[in-house]
Structures are given as C-alpha cells and as structure tokens.
Design an enzyme around this catalytic site. Structure first.
Site, PDB file in Angstrom:
ATOM      1  CE  LYS A  98       3.841  16.409  20.795  1.00  0.00           C
ATOM      2  NZ  LYS A  98       3.063  16.432  22.037  1.00  0.00           N
ATOM      3  NE  ARG A 143       2.626  13.791  25.086  1.00  0.00           N
ATOM      4  CZ  ARG A 143       3.271  14.890  25.401  1.00  0.00           C
ATOM      5  NH1 ARG A 143       2.985  15.542  26.538  1.00  0.00           N
ATOM      6  NH2 ARG A 143       4.212  15.373  24.625  1.00  0.00           N
ATOM      7  CD  GLN A 145      -2.858  18.312  29.970  1.00  0.00           C
ATOM      8  OE1 GLN A 145      -2.961  17.271  30.611  1.00  0.00           O
ATOM      9  NE2 GLN A 145      -2.827  18.312  28.652  1.00  0.00           N
ATOM     10  N   GLY A 147       2.532  22.457  34.057  1.00  0.00           N
ATOM     11  CA  GLY A 147       2.621  23.642  33.218  1.00  0.00           C
ATOM     12  C   GLY A 147       3.984  23.994  32.675  1.00  0.00           C
ATOM     13  CB  ALA A 148       7.357  24.146  34.174  1.00  0.00           C
ATOM     14  CG  ASP A 149       5.435  23.808  28.130  1.00  0.00           C
ATOM     15  OD1 ASP A 149       5.753  24.971  28.487  1.00  0.00           O
ATOM     16  OD2 ASP A 149       4.490  23.576  27.354  1.00  0.00           O
ATOM     17  CB  SER A 205       4.510  16.149  33.663  1.00  0.00           C
ATOM     18  OG  SER A 205       4.085  15.826  32.364  1.00  0.00           O
TER      19      SER A 205
END
Length: 328
Positions: free
Chosen positions: A71, A114, A142, A225-227, A298
């Site tokens: 991706k 996902r 989201q 949210g934390a990515d 996540s």
C-alpha cells in the site's frame, strides 16, 4: 497468453468489501501474524512538512493465504479544506509466485474498513461483553467505520460524540442515522468519555485528550489516531494503569499511542501486555476482570491492507467487476 491487471476504483471496492467481510479477514490476518506466518517490513515514511503531509510505503506477504503486495498511502490533515480525504491510498496486489501485478486498486476505503475491523476485533477480546455506551472522541471518516464495526459485536444503547466543534459531532450523528442508534452530542471530551464502556479516539492530536480520572472502571479504549511520531491522545497515566495491547511492536514504539510515553521512558516493555495476535491466539489473556482498564494501540498494519485487497480482488474476478488492462 498475456495476463491482465485488474483496476478497481473506490466505488468498486465499496461494492466488494463490507464491514462484516473485513472482521473475519482482519482477525485471520492477526492470527497469521501472531503465528509468524507473515512478512511485514516497517513502514517507510516520506515526510513532506512543507506541505503538512507524508507518504508511507507498506509492503506485506501472508504465507497462509499467499496475499502479497504494497500500500502506498498519504496522510494530509489539511485535505478536508481541498475537498479531498485526509488519507488517500493505492494498493498493488502481486502474484506471490511471479510478482505479476494482479490488481491496482483504491486503498482509501480499505484503509478505513480494515482499521475499523481491527478496532472492533480488539474490543471483542478486550471490552466487557455487556458494553453498551460508546464514546467517540473524533467525528471524521474513521469514526464512522469504527462505530459501524463495533455495532456488529455489541448491543449499543448510547453513542456519545465529541468533535473539535459541536457541528462536527452533529454532522457525524446525521451521517450515522442508518445504524438506528441513540446518539448524543457531548460538548467536551470529559463529558463524552466519563461513563462510557468503550472509548474510541480518532483524532490527529499531539497532546492528551483523555485523562485517567475521567474514566469509569472497566472501560476499554481503542486508541486509533496516533499514527506518527509525536502523536498521542491519551494521558500517559492511562497507559501505565491499563492492560495495553498493541498491533505491532516496531510500529507502536515508533508511531502508535505509546510512542510519546515510550520515548520519554514512562513506559517499558513490561508495561505492554501483548500484541493483538497473541491475544487472539490465547497466548496472552484477554480481559480477565470486569473492572480492569484495557487499551488497544492501533497503528494499522500492511497485513490488514493486503488481506482485504486479496479478498476484493477475488470478488472482482468472481463478479467480473473492474477494468482489465495490459500493464506488461
């Protein structure tokens, strides 16, 4: 005979992949990853600070299903003002035996679905079975899929929504009317989460929004949210007092909810209970007490994207959906 690559648009993917499909696909993907039956190099970031955005490459191969691909995803928080999604993604699905590009498809909807399926799967194992009140801190795209996925597993009686502005929460409630759930706007995050059984945070915040003192006993939190490095939505004290489950060690430490507390030395490896794969495989216990605080961190894994992409491709072949082109 010349092989053809299938091109699948966002509309195609929406017709090929449902929330219910994704729940099973994602649980199986985490099960494979927990059994070390997947290859997934760490995300590669291109940071474009001058444009307030970044791009990320996310490759994966799942041995159990032979799903293979990558991706390529961008995250631009300011895109809403341009009429574009905050997250835009494209997925290339490859034949594991030859490397041939089987499909090139929109990955934006897959990313949305996902991520929601992972959150719902975590809640399935970590939240109390009788959870009825859900708090949504963040009311974007989201949040929509997170709530829809949770609704598949829980008998939800009330949804409390809080956005940056009250109008965002009001709009969210209008968009979610199809679920036929009782919903209410909360003016503050504190009011939103204070009596919730499940809390979902889906914001780009770089400072804590939720505090330990606000939470009731036995709550489960899906921290979505934390990515990226420096992002956080939860007070570190929550993480110190919770049974913390992560999706992946490398990504969680670098860019998940735990990244800030970890970099400051407030969390150590002993403070992390398990990965979601370990919980699904029953190698580490899920919830063991009705009063314990649980958190799922996540970050979003490539195994999730590629597994969903493989399913969408198989359905496209079955129903003759998408355009076929000769790339090679």
């Amino acid at each position: 005979m010349k092989l053809k690559t299938v091109i699948l648009t966002n509309k195609d993917i929406c017709n090929l992949l449902s929330i219910n499909d994704a729940l099973g696909i994602i649980e199986d993907a985490f099960r494979a990853y927990g059994n070390k039956k997947a290859q997934m190099p760490a995300k590669i970031y291109i940071k474009l600070h001058q444009y307030n955005g970044d791009l990320r490459a996310m490759p994966a191969f799942i041995e159990t299903t032979k799903a293979c691909g990558m991706k390529w995803v961008s995250v631009y928080p300011g895109n809403r003002q341009k009429g574009l999604p905050t997250t835009i993604a494209t997925i290339i699905l490859n034949d594991a035996k030859s490397g041939f590009p089987l499909a090139v498809m929109d990955g934006t909807y897959i990313t949305k679905i996902r991520t929601a399926a992972a959150g719902a799967t975590a809640a399935k194992y970590l939240a109390r079975k009788d959870s009825k009140i859900v708090a949504m801190a963040g009311c974007g795209s989201q949040a929509e899929s997170q709530l829809a996925a949770l609704n598949e597993y829980f008998d939800i009686k009330l949804v409390k929504a809080c956005g940056q502005k009250p109008i965002y929460a009001q709009d969210f409630i209008k968009r979610m009317q199809g679920l036929k759930l009782r919903m209410a706007v909360s003016k503050t995050v504190k009011d939103c989460v204070k009596d919730a059984d499940i809390v979902v945070t889906t914001t780009p915040s770089r400072k804590p929004l939720v505090y330990l003192d606000w939470l009731k006993k036995g709550v489960h939190i899906n921290a979505i949210g934390a990515d990226a490095k420096g992002k956080q939505e939860l007070e570190p004290a929550i993480l110190k007092n919770a049974k913390v489950v992560i999706d992946d060690w490398a990504q969680a430490m670098a860019s998940g909810e735990i990244n800030v507390a970890w970099s400051k030395g407030l969390l150590a490896k002993k403070d992390i209970h398990a990965t979601l794969g370990e919980v699904i495989l029953h190698r580490k216990p899920a919830r063991t007490d009705k009063d314990e605080l649980t958190v799922f961190d996540s970050t979003g894994l490539a195994i999730q994207d590629i597994s969903c992409a493989q399913f969408a491709y198989s359905q496209a072949l079955k129903h003759n959906i998408g355009e076929r082109i000769k790339i090679i």
